[in-house]
Design an enzyme around this catalytic site. Structure first.
Site, PDB file in Angstrom:
ATOM      1  N   LYS A   1       2.158   1.748  -5.217  1.00 38.25           N
ATOM      2  CA  LYS A   1       2.828   1.168  -6.391  1.00 38.25           C
ATOM      3  C   LYS A   1       1.990   1.315  -7.650  1.00 38.25           C
ATOM      4  CE  LYS A   1       3.372  -2.906  -4.530  1.00 38.25           C
ATOM      5  NZ  LYS A   1       3.017  -2.604  -3.139  1.00 38.25           N
TER       6      LYS A   1
ATOM      7  N   GLY B   1      -4.134  -4.765  -4.640  1.00 38.28           N
ATOM      8  CA  GLY B   1      -5.092  -3.783  -5.157  1.00 38.28           C
ATOM      9  C   GLY B   1      -4.301  -2.580  -5.617  1.00 38.28           C
ATOM     10  N   HIS B   2      -4.043  -2.490  -6.908  1.00 37.87           N
ATOM     11  CA  HIS B   2      -3.233  -1.385  -7.425  1.00 37.87           C
ATOM     12  C   HIS B   2      -4.161  -0.315  -7.989  1.00 37.87           C
ATOM     13  CE1 HIS B   2       0.536  -4.156  -7.766  1.00 37.87           C
ATOM     14  NE2 HIS B   2       0.132  -3.931  -6.539  1.00 37.87           N
TER      15      HIS B   2
ATOM     16  N   ASP C   1       0.810  -1.232   0.000  1.00 39.89           N
ATOM     17  CA  ASP C   1       0.000   0.000   0.000  1.00 39.89           C
ATOM     18  C   ASP C   1       0.834   1.269   0.000  1.00 39.89           C
ATOM     19  OD1 ASP C   1      -2.229  -1.696   0.187  1.00 39.89           O
ATOM     20  OD2 ASP C   1      -1.958  -1.795   2.353  1.00 39.89           O
TER      21      ASP C   1
ATOM     22  N   GLN D   1       2.355  -6.364  -3.006  1.00 38.03           N
ATOM     23  CA  GLN D   1       2.579  -6.393  -1.548  1.00 38.03           C
ATOM     24  C   GLN D   1       3.888  -5.659  -1.180  1.00 38.03           C
ATOM     25  OE1 GLN D   1       1.615  -9.734  -2.923  1.00 38.03           O
ATOM     26  NE2 GLN D   1      -0.450  -9.020  -2.633  1.00 38.03           N
TER      27      GLN D   1
HETATM   28  P1  IMP Z   1      -3.069 -12.727   2.238  1.00 33.55           P
HETATM   29  O1  IMP Z   1      -2.062 -12.288   1.238  1.00 33.55           O
HETATM   30  O2  IMP Z   1      -4.483 -12.447   1.812  1.00 33.55           O
HETATM   31  O3  IMP Z   1      -2.864 -14.142   2.662  1.00 33.55           O
HETATM   32  O4  IMP Z   1      -2.874 -11.857   3.566  1.00 33.55           O
HETATM   33  C1  IMP Z   1      -1.714 -11.977   4.378  1.00 33.55           C
HETATM   34  C2  IMP Z   1      -1.300 -10.631   4.948  1.00 33.55           C
HETATM   35  O5  IMP Z   1      -0.819  -9.819   3.888  1.00 33.55           O
HETATM   36  C3  IMP Z   1      -2.441  -9.829   5.601  1.00 33.55           C
HETATM   37  O6  IMP Z   1      -1.899  -9.085   6.668  1.00 33.55           O
HETATM   38  C4  IMP Z   1      -2.890  -8.898   4.484  1.00 33.55           C
HETATM   39  O7  IMP Z   1      -3.498  -7.724   5.000  1.00 33.55           O
HETATM   40  C5  IMP Z   1      -1.561  -8.602   3.825  1.00 33.55           C
HETATM   41  N1  IMP Z   1      -1.673  -8.235   2.403  1.00 33.55           N
HETATM   42  C6  IMP Z   1      -1.832  -9.059   1.344  1.00 33.55           C
HETATM   43  N2  IMP Z   1      -1.852  -8.372   0.202  1.00 33.55           N
HETATM   44  C7  IMP Z   1      -1.685  -7.080   0.520  1.00 33.55           C
HETATM   45  C8  IMP Z   1      -1.581  -5.872  -0.253  1.00 33.55           C
HETATM   46  O8  IMP Z   1      -1.637  -5.866  -1.473  1.00 33.55           O
HETATM   47  N3  IMP Z   1      -1.404  -4.730   0.472  1.00 33.55           N
HETATM   48  C9  IMP Z   1      -1.299  -4.727   1.819  1.00 33.55           C
HETATM   49  N4  IMP Z   1      -1.384  -5.817   2.569  1.00 33.55           N
HETATM   50  C10 IMP Z   1      -1.570  -6.986   1.930  1.00 33.55           C
END
Ligand code: IMP
Length: 395
Positions: A7, A33-34, A4, A219
């Site tokens: 990017k 989520g870009h 977040d 991420q």
């Molecule tokens: P998962 O990727 O859905 O398994 O989530 C694992 C952890 O990564 C959680 O804390 C999510 O909030 C975080 N997370 C996954 N994708 C993103 C992203 O694109 N931005 C911010 N946090 C993310």
């Protein structure tokens, strides 16, 4: 660090400025989520489609290291088609999907939601990567090349997994998800199956011709499965080298690695966050910075810039340059706090990051001190901040 950082905007800016021939997403899935704001002020959130999709000249590849939720991808493609971006006809093959990418199954999503101990995005990302490691994953290429075998295997796995859902309502939800899922995968194959291909020769060809290629990370480094704040992490390798592996590009062929960070820090979901600020200051960052998850809508936790973590991310990724976003938010404050060490002179994140006690340097009037602050960060990290990004728009 925890995702977040903006990017989406930065990648969109680069794709436009340098007209990339090829843009590849290499890891993660629809947990990302870009967010992009197009020239006509239209806001779109891309989850799995590479950001290059909005540039009619860029070929886009969803790489082998990603995981695909069929219904989410179909929805996303349909949403983008509605934008009437030129050159997006299926026959033009401007979007390609690696046949090696693994598919999220309905039980993955359900398991992720039922056992959400760390605050995941609930998209079944972890269970999909786990199935891949267990050698029971199904790849999108399996459904395109051998649909009968793939659907049979899916049915077999379903029978095995549904035993885990004993509560009648959950079982009912599972059945519903399964039938919706079957439809989504049929649509994906029937409508977009020609886009599923062996992307390896294409990527190699672009590399050989020295075309302009952009690898799009998702991420943040601190969410990396290897080096992040385990177990509060995602399930892919979010570092530069992880991205290369997932995109099928040797790290040696990359001439520039660019890191994006925010002038403050945020995190969604649970897990340690040394510089988190639960006072009014943090609340004000949250409000002014509009810090809500673009996928889940969750409020992001907010805090101060943490150079210990940022240096760790730079060391692990070997960034050649950095981009700092959202400094404009801090211009509304009388003071900016930057963490430079943890107590006991610790300069690296410890195994149990929750034990780290941040030590701060205070900068009064950040609005008038931006140059000092930038120099301080650059010197600390040993990496140049190439751009400062202000506001959500491309320009
Ligand atoms: P998962 O990727 O859905 O398994 O989530 C694992 C952890 O990564 C959680 O804390 C999510 O909030 C975080 N997370 C996954 N994708 C993103 C992203 O694109 N931005 C911010 N946090 C993310």
């Amino acid at each position: 660090q925890w995702g977040d950082e903006g990017k989406g905007k930065i990648i969109d800016f680069y794709v436009n400025k340098f007209d990339y021939d090829l843009v590849i997403r290499g890891q993660g899935g629809s947990n990302a989520g870009h967010t992009l704001i197009l020239e006509d002020n239209q806001k779109i959130v891309l989850r799995l489609l590479p950001t290059g999709i909005v540039n009619p000249r860029s070929l886009c590849i969803i790489g082998q290291g990603t995981v695909i939720d069929p219904s989410s991808l179909v929805k996303e493609i349909e949403q983008i088609i509605k934008l009437k971006i030129p050159n997006l006809e299926i026959s033009n093959r401007r979007l390609l999907i690696s046949e090696r990418a693994h598919l999220t199954m309905p039980w993955h999503r359900l398991y992720d939601r039922q056992n959400n101990l760390i605050g995941t995005t609930g998209n079944g990302i972890g269970p999909t990567y786990a199935a891949k490691a267990l050698r029971e994953g199904l790849r999108i290429g399996d459904f395109v090349h051998h649909p009968k075998v793939a659907f049979d295997k899916m049915q077999e796995l379903k029978t095995a997994y549904q035993k885990n859902f004993t509560v009648p309502e959950v079982l009912q939800e599972f059945e519903k998800m399964y039938s919706e899922y079957q439809q989504a995968i049929q649509t994906l194959i029937k409508t977009y199956g020609t886009l599923v291909t062996d992307t390896h020769p294409i990527v190699q060809n672009y590399l050989q011709q020295q075309k302009n290629i952009l690898l799009e990370g998702a991420q943040g480094v601190l969410l990396d499965l290897e080096v992040g704040t385990y177990p509060f992490v995602t399930s892919s390798n979010t570092t530069f080298s992880g991205l290369c592996a997932g995109a099928g590009v040797p790290p040696k062929k990359v001439d520039k690695a660019i890191g994006v960070f925010k002038a403050y820090t945020t995190r969604v979901g649970s897990g340690p966050f040394p510089t988190e600020d639960n006072s009014e200051y943090g609340q004000k960052i949250q409000d002014l910075g509009q810090e809500f998850g673009s996928v889940t809508g969750r409020k992001r936790r907010c805090g101060h810039l943490d150079l210990v973590l940022l240096k760790y991310a730079c060391d692990l990724c070997g960034f050649d340059q950095l981009i700092m976003t959202k400094f404009d938010i801090l211009e509304n404050f009388d003071e900016m706090k930057i963490c430079h060490t943890y107590e006991d002179n610790m300069k690296y994140p410890p195994l149990y990051l929750e034990r780290a006690v941040p030590q701060y340097r205070h900068f009064a009037n950040p609005k008038n001190k931006s140059e000092n602050i930038i120099r301080y960060i650059e010197e600390y990290l040993g990496v140049k901040i190439e751009y400062l990004s202000l506001g959500p728009k491309r320009d």
